[in-house]
Design an enzyme around this catalytic site. Structure first.
Site, mmCIF file in Angstrom:
data_model
loop_
_atom_site.group_PDB
_atom_site.id
_atom_site.type_symbol
_atom_site.label_atom_id
_atom_site.label_comp_id
_atom_site.label_asym_id
_atom_site.label_seq_id
_atom_site.Cartn_x
_atom_site.Cartn_y
_atom_site.Cartn_z
ATOM 1 N N ARG A 160 -11.188 -3.752 39.116
ATOM 2 C CA ARG A 160 -12.452 -3.129 38.732
ATOM 3 C C ARG A 160 -13.067 -3.794 37.491
ATOM 4 O O ARG A 160 -13.691 -3.137 36.668
ATOM 5 C CB ARG A 160 -12.279 -1.621 38.490
ATOM 6 C CG ARG A 160 -11.776 -0.843 39.693
ATOM 7 C CD ARG A 160 -12.734 -0.894 40.877
ATOM 8 N NE ARG A 160 -12.138 -0.217 42.015
ATOM 9 C CZ ARG A 160 -11.342 -0.813 42.920
ATOM 10 N NH1 ARG A 160 -11.087 -2.110 42.835
ATOM 11 N NH2 ARG A 160 -10.834 -0.130 43.910
ATOM 12 N N SER A 239 -15.539 7.436 42.692
ATOM 13 C CA SER A 239 -14.407 7.649 41.784
ATOM 14 C C SER A 239 -14.892 7.541 40.347
ATOM 15 O O SER A 239 -15.388 6.491 39.939
ATOM 16 C CB SER A 239 -13.320 6.602 42.052
ATOM 17 O OG SER A 239 -12.838 6.726 43.374
ATOM 18 N N GLU A 343 -15.067 4.913 35.219
ATOM 19 C CA GLU A 343 -15.486 3.749 35.993
ATOM 20 C C GLU A 343 -16.992 3.507 35.905
ATOM 21 O O GLU A 343 -17.428 2.370 35.769
ATOM 22 C CB GLU A 343 -15.058 3.904 37.454
ATOM 23 C CG GLU A 343 -15.306 2.683 38.299
ATOM 24 C CD GLU A 343 -14.604 2.725 39.641
ATOM 25 O OE1 GLU A 343 -15.125 2.128 40.585
ATOM 26 O OE2 GLU A 343 -13.559 3.388 39.751
#
Length: 351
Positions: A160, A239, A343
């Site tokens: 990520r 998420s 995130e």
């Protein structure tokens, strides 16, 4: 190039949250994108680049500067090589590659947002990451004031993360190039256990491309991870927290806390990561810390379908969302000594 003033930004995000921008430009060509960036940089105006808005948390006060919405179009397929304009809708692009019989991104179906955001976040799900198929990224470099082509090896991809995320004020992605696989209508080998189980096959097996895509869409929909305007469980950024990656000492401390809290027979999820570290599950941590599906009593709550998604139930503010996020972070740290990291990108606010 369309220009609006005191323009609402909430409708441009999947959270449907955030105040207005002083100025909103919508660019439909690479030249317009570059012109808008250069103008902002030359005048010292703060710049916010918006793609699909699926990874943004914008403060209630909005953005006192120029918001640039990238709405460029371009899907060019030559053999197994694919080039996408940054503004292309990602999930539509995935569908088109499946229709063309090409493997490599089929398990990334249903992810909201634009193609230009995928290398920034190194988007991944169900055993695939875009870093595995991206060959190069074309971007405008705000430091050198020129368009550059950055090969995969110089993108610094990790979980990520990427060079583009590490230097958020430097690069504006214009185009993304991929190398896919022609496998006689079959998917790439399935890496994710849940996908393989859902299809009744073994990890490493290949399955028909369309079946892989439809299975992933079904799994995502069951977790509220496919956008549906009437379903508040999808008014989210997907998420909200990344899966923690712990060094050996931190992982041993974590195990001790798990056993103290839940009993010596409880084993948390653990997956090998780089440099001898271990990745665990943010969803598992949130749930075991007491934040179950549907948690919350206000207008921002945990999704009723997935503990990793924080949602706007229709009347939330960004502060409502952040209050919930902070409560979850504090609760997980108190229970397990692990600090969750958000995130989505935050604009004008922070956890």
């Amino acid at each position: 190039m369309q220009e609006l003033h005191d323009a609402p930004l909430a409708p441009l995000t999947t959270f449907r949250l955030g105040g207005p921008a002083a100025r909103l430009l919508t660019a439909t060509t690479d030249a317009e994108v570059i012109a808008a960036v250069r103008e902002a940089d030359a005048s010292g105006t703060p710049l916010l680049v918006i793609g699909g808005g699926s990874n943004l948390v914008i403060g209630d006060k909005g953005f006192d500067g120029t918001a640039l919405r990238i709405a460029t179009k371009g899907f060019e397929l030559s053999g197994t090589s694919l080039e996408l304009a940054a503004g292309e809708v990602w999930t539509d692009a995935v569908a088109r590659t499946v229709e063309a019989g090409l493997a490599g991104i089929e398990c990334l179906a249903g992810i909201p947002g634009s193609a230009g955001a995928t290398p920034i976040q190194n988007v991944g799900a169900y055993g695939q990451e875009v870093s595995s198929t991206i060959t190069e990224v074309v971007a405008y470099d705000r430091r050198t004031r020129e368009t550059v082509t950055i090969p995969n090896t110089e993108c610094a991809f990790s979980y990520r993360h990427s060079r583009f995320k590490a230097e958020p004020d430097r690069f504006v992605v214009l185009r993304v190039r991929f190398e896919l696989e022609e496998a006689n209508g079959l998917s790439a080998p399935l890496k994710y256990p849940e996908t393989a189980r859902a299809m009744g096959v073994e990890q490493g097996d290949r399955v028909p491309l369309s079946a892989a895509r439809e299975t992933v869409l079904g799994l995502r929909a069951g977790k509220g991870m496919v956008l549906e305007p009437e379903d508040h469980d999808t008014w989210s950024a997907g998420s909200f927290f990344t899966n923690p990656i712990l060094d050996p000492a931190a992982f041993q401390d974590f195990l001790g806390r798990v056993h103290d809290r839940l009993g010596p027979d409880v084993t948390p999820p653990a997956f090998p990561a780089e440099d001898g570290r271990t990745k665990t599950s943010a969803a598992w941590l949130i749930d075991r810390a007491g934040f179950t599906k549907g948690y919350g009593s206000g207008p921002a709550r945990i999704s009723t379908k997935h503990t990793l998604a924080l949602t706007n139930r229709g009347a939330a503010t960004t502060e409502d969302l952040l209050a919930l996020a902070r409560e979850v972070v504090a609760g997980v740290h108190a229970a397990f000594g692990v600090t969750l990291v958000n995130e989505p990108v935050t604009v004008g606010v922070s956890l």
